[in-house]
Design an enzyme around this catalytic site. Structure first.
Site, PDB file in Angstrom:
ATOM      1  N   GLU B  57       0.835  -1.203   0.000  1.00 26.34           N
ATOM      2  CA  GLU B  57       0.000   0.000   0.000  1.00 26.34           C
ATOM      3  C   GLU B  57       0.863   1.244   0.000  1.00 26.34           C
ATOM      4  O   GLU B  57       0.532   2.253  -0.641  1.00 26.34           O
ATOM      5  CB  GLU B  57      -0.944  -0.011   1.215  1.00 26.34           C
ATOM      6  CG  GLU B  57      -2.076  -1.037   1.120  1.00 26.34           C
ATOM      7  CD  GLU B  57      -1.640  -2.462   1.428  1.00 26.34           C
ATOM      8  OE1 GLU B  57      -0.503  -2.660   1.897  1.00 26.34           O
ATOM      9  OE2 GLU B  57      -2.447  -3.389   1.214  1.00 26.34           O
ATOM     10  N   HIS B 126     -11.156  -6.240   8.512  1.00 27.50           N
ATOM     11  CA  HIS B 126     -11.910  -5.889   7.301  1.00 27.50           C
ATOM     12  C   HIS B 126     -13.144  -5.059   7.659  1.00 27.50           C
ATOM     13  O   HIS B 126     -14.156  -5.123   6.975  1.00 27.50           O
ATOM     14  CB  HIS B 126     -12.367  -7.149   6.554  1.00 27.50           C
ATOM     15  CG  HIS B 126     -11.262  -8.005   6.041  1.00 27.50           C
ATOM     16  ND1 HIS B 126     -10.511  -8.816   6.848  1.00 27.50           N
ATOM     17  CD2 HIS B 126     -10.768  -8.164   4.787  1.00 27.50           C
ATOM     18  CE1 HIS B 126      -9.607  -9.460   6.111  1.00 27.50           C
ATOM     19  NE2 HIS B 126      -9.727  -9.072   4.862  1.00 27.50           N
TER      20      HIS B 126
END
Lengths: 422, 334
Positions: B57, B126
């Site tokens: 990322e 998540h």
């Protein structure tokens, strides 16, 4: 397992690296292996990375320590160009000396010299095109100087004065010069590495011809950004040159803390399938040759190159640092690869293109040039003398347009200062 | 259109209109994204404009900053907002401050898309809602749509914006609105009035809230999934509440908030993120600073708890109808 049962097992031990020399130690680099200039082969620019693994562990050199040049990497540069390079390196050193002094005089808060590392920026800049995009770390002032960027402009940034194009927001030496294809310097280490890869990918995806180059120190190769950059560069074969300036010291931590005891920094390239070169960073011709090779490789879509410039940080990390507290004072003078300016000067003298008189005259000239620029810059103020940007500029450029909350805060600041009589 | 299709449509339209726009991220290319938000885009716009990336990322955002420096306008996807943390330095120290530190020489006109929020049994990796972190960073804009129409119009505005934008997509309502009764299935967007999404180009300006329901008794400030939970609770409770969907947290529509609270005299703030230093704290402070003399009751916050999102107990974590109903009751009775 209970504690008794552990007693006949071998205890583990932790290795904490130590540099070879600490303050007070006598320095001996006798075992330092300096490969011959003929030792490193120069592969074709299209060679596969696995064909050149030895270059990631060796040392590309052109100038020997007597000032002669040779080997497969010797670039064909005219004496005029070499003299120009020498002059730019001397100008960087003169600039550093003056700015170091003005910091000591309290005219600015901070400065960072690149003494001993001038070749890694100047020679690299000579091998790149003027519009190749550079993503520097904080010790590549040589890139701007080699691109003939205004010294006054650089000094105004250092003084954070009225003339500072960056509106006094950045620490001294954190230049930004888009016109010089020089990216805005970040204090957070290695962030510029994936950014350079992104620029290179963008240029390639557009079918453009510009390549990118980035620089970080050997210490910051430990940052995740460095590895992200290598992965992206490798995966997309980005036209980028990843430069690691191994100057042996990251503030007080020697290169061992970045992994130098186990391998070279150029060898980082091997794991990524990138071309890797380890270069004598105090040899301007070797830096030029390696950068030119990597640039040609990038321009011809053969992908990225990682270059480790093996050099030595002759001065402290910054004006806030005292290197005598952590390393032997003898290291600098005993450094087996010498001083980059002295070595290029010696070479030019050896080929009959230079002499001591001209060198002394050049040193006087660059000192005068820097002094004149300093006077000009100081007319626009030095740090803390009041000749700064208007206070309300603080709120500009956070966003493209001033949002309500910043407008309110700007107004509040003005009112509070007024009420306080300042 | 559901919200995913609306987002896909926004990306497609923007890419058609401006060749500088590129989409990058894990799985966004050939596969079209794990939520299918980027489906067909690579086939249509080519793989140098829509491409898969390595799983880093920090690399995705760092590369996007470099692409901005070249002159492109990247739209990176972070597959789940929970994974944005490795990219935090590139967002906070680089993208957000590039304009400022270079006095406008360099800018980072990127839109970082990322699905966020819980209610899908995503556990603590998540499900998070990290929006407050980004609202705290000078130089970033934070946008959160609550329906397909807004998602498309706001995303187009975000992509066209010259500042870096964090665009959080409430994944719980990707497929349809959700009133917070977890036993009930999600109603598909096709049956919802706000799902009428024009095929073509339109934009919703950043910094403008939407009044979802006008009312006189209490102002409820919410965004994303919580807009639907709030609407459900208000309908059940019979309280004449004014529901404001903030749509963008930075820049914030302070005028809409101020006008509503001054009218109703009461304020309840709802978000799914953890409470302490959450965006509700900022909203509460702003309302107190600007509407103190109009307030008839203490401001209430209905939020996630200050714990990570627990997998099996996520419905006890989710600030649903029960807790919001009780908060409304307390505010109305005070």
């Amino acid at each position: 397992m209970d504690e008794d049962a552990r007693r006949n097992m071998r205890p583990l031990s932790l290795h904490v690296p130590e540099p070879r020399f600490r303050p007070g130690d006598a320095v001996d680099f006798a075992d330092f292996d300096i490969p011959d200039v003929a030792a490193a082969p120069r592969p074709d620019i299209g060679a596969m990375p696995e064909e050149m693994r030895s270059l990631a562990y060796g040392l590309v050199r052109v100038l020997d320590l007597d000032g002669a040049s040779g080997g497969a990497w010797a670039p064909r540069l005219s004496p005029e160009r070499l003299v120009a390079m020498l002059r730019h390196m001397a100008l960087v050193r003169a600039f550093d000396d003056r700015m170091y002094r003005v910091q000591r005089q309290g005219k600015t808060s901070f400065y960072m010299k690149c003494t001993g590392e001038e070749a890694t920026s100047i020679a690299a800049a000579y091998a790149l095109d003027r519009d190749d995009m550079c993503f520097p770390s904080y010790r590549q002032q040589g890139l701007l100087i080699a691109r003939d960027w205004s010294l006054v402009d650089m000094m105004c940034q250092i003084y954070s004065n009225r003339g500072d194009r960056l509106k006094g927001r950045q620490m001294p030496i954190m230049y930004s010069a888009k016109e010089a294809s020089f990216f805005s310097i970040s204090g957070n280490l290695a962030t510029q590495m994936p950014q350079a890869v992104g620029f290179a990918m963008a240029s390639a995806s557009r079918g453009d011809t510009r390549i990118a180059a980035c620089w970080c120190g050997e210490g910051s190769t430990a940052e995740g950004d460095f590895h992200s950059a290598c992965t992206f560069a490798s995966v997309y074969r980005a036209p980028v040159i990843i430069n690691v300036i191994n100057n042996q010291w990251a503030i007080s931590s020697f290169s061992g803390f970045a992994g130098a005891e186990s391998t070279t920094f150029a060898a980082r390239a091997v794991g990524y399938g990138i071309a890797g070169l380890r270069v004598d960073g105090n040899d301007a011709l070797a830096v030029y040759a390696a950068t030119e090779w990597a640039a040609e490789r990038a321009r011809n879509n053969f992908g990225p190159t990682l270059i480790e410039h093996f050099t030595y940080r002759a001065e402290g990390h910054s004006t806030s640092d005292d290197p005598t507290k952590y390393r032997s004072a003898e290291e600098r003078s005993a450094w087996p690869l010498g001083d980059p300016i002295a070595r290029l000067k010696q070479h030019l003298i050896a080929i009959g293109a230079w002499d001591e008189e001209r060198h002394a005259a050049m040193d006087r000239e660059v000192a005068e040039e820097v002094k004149a620029a300093g006077k000009e810059a100081e007319k626009q103020g030095v740090l803390g003398d009041g000749l700064h940007q208007p206070f309300t500029t603080m709120f500009e450029d956070v966003f493209e347009e001033l949002p309500w909350h910043l407008e309110e805060q700007s107004r509040q600041m003005v009112e509070e200062r007024k009420a306080a009589g300042i | 259109m559901n919200m995913i299709q609306a987002i896909n449509s926004a990306l497609d339209i923007c890419m058609e209109r401006d060749k500088d726009i590129v989409v990058l991220g894990e799985d966004v290319g050939y596969f079209g994204g794990v939520f299918k938000a980027t489906e067909h885009l690579q086939k249509k716009h080519g793989k140098t404009r829509v491409f898969d990336t390595p799983i880093t990322e920090c690399g995705i955002i760092g590369v996007a900053v470099g692409m901005c420096t070249y002159g492109l306008r990247p739209v990176p996807e972070i597959q789940f907002a929970d994974y944005i943390y490795p990219a935090l330095d590139q967002l906070v120290s680089e993208a957000a401050r590039l304009r400022y530190r270079s006095a406008g020489e360099y800018t980072a006109p990127m839109t970082v898309r990322s699905p966020f929020g819980g209610g899908i049994f995503g556990g603590q990796t998540h499900s998070q809602s990290p929006e407050a972190i980004f609202t705290h960073v000078a130089g970033l804009k934070t946008v959160i749509p609550s329906n397909p129409y807004d998602a498309k119009g706001l995303l187009i505005a975000a992509i066209e914006d010259n500042d870096p934008v964090i665009f959080f997509e409430p994944k719980r309502i990707y497929n349809g609105p959700f009133d917070g009764h977890y036993g009930k299935p999600v109603t598909p967007w096709a049956k919802h009035p706000s799902s009428a999404v024009p095929e073509g180009y339109y934009r919703i300006p950043l910094g403008k809230a939407a009044t979802v329901r006008e009312g006189n008794d209490v102002t409820i400030l919410c965004y994303g999934t919580m807009v639907h939970v709030t609407a459900g609770v208000v309908a059940e409770s019979g309280i004449d509440a004014e529901i404001i969907d903030l749509r963008t947290l930075v820049p914030l529509d302070i005028e809409a908030i101020e006008a509503s609270v001054k009218k109703t005299g009461r304020c309840v703030i709802v978000h799914e993120a953890t409470r302490t230093s959450g965006f509700g704290a900022e909203l509460s402070a702003l309302v107190q600073e600007r509407c103190f003399h109009s307030l008839e009751a203490p401001i209430e916050r209905v939020t996630g708890w200050d714990t990570p999102y627990p997998h099996s107990l996520e419905w006890a974590y989710f600030p649903g109808p029960v807790r919001l109903g009780q908060a409304l009751k307390r505010v109305m009775e005070s």
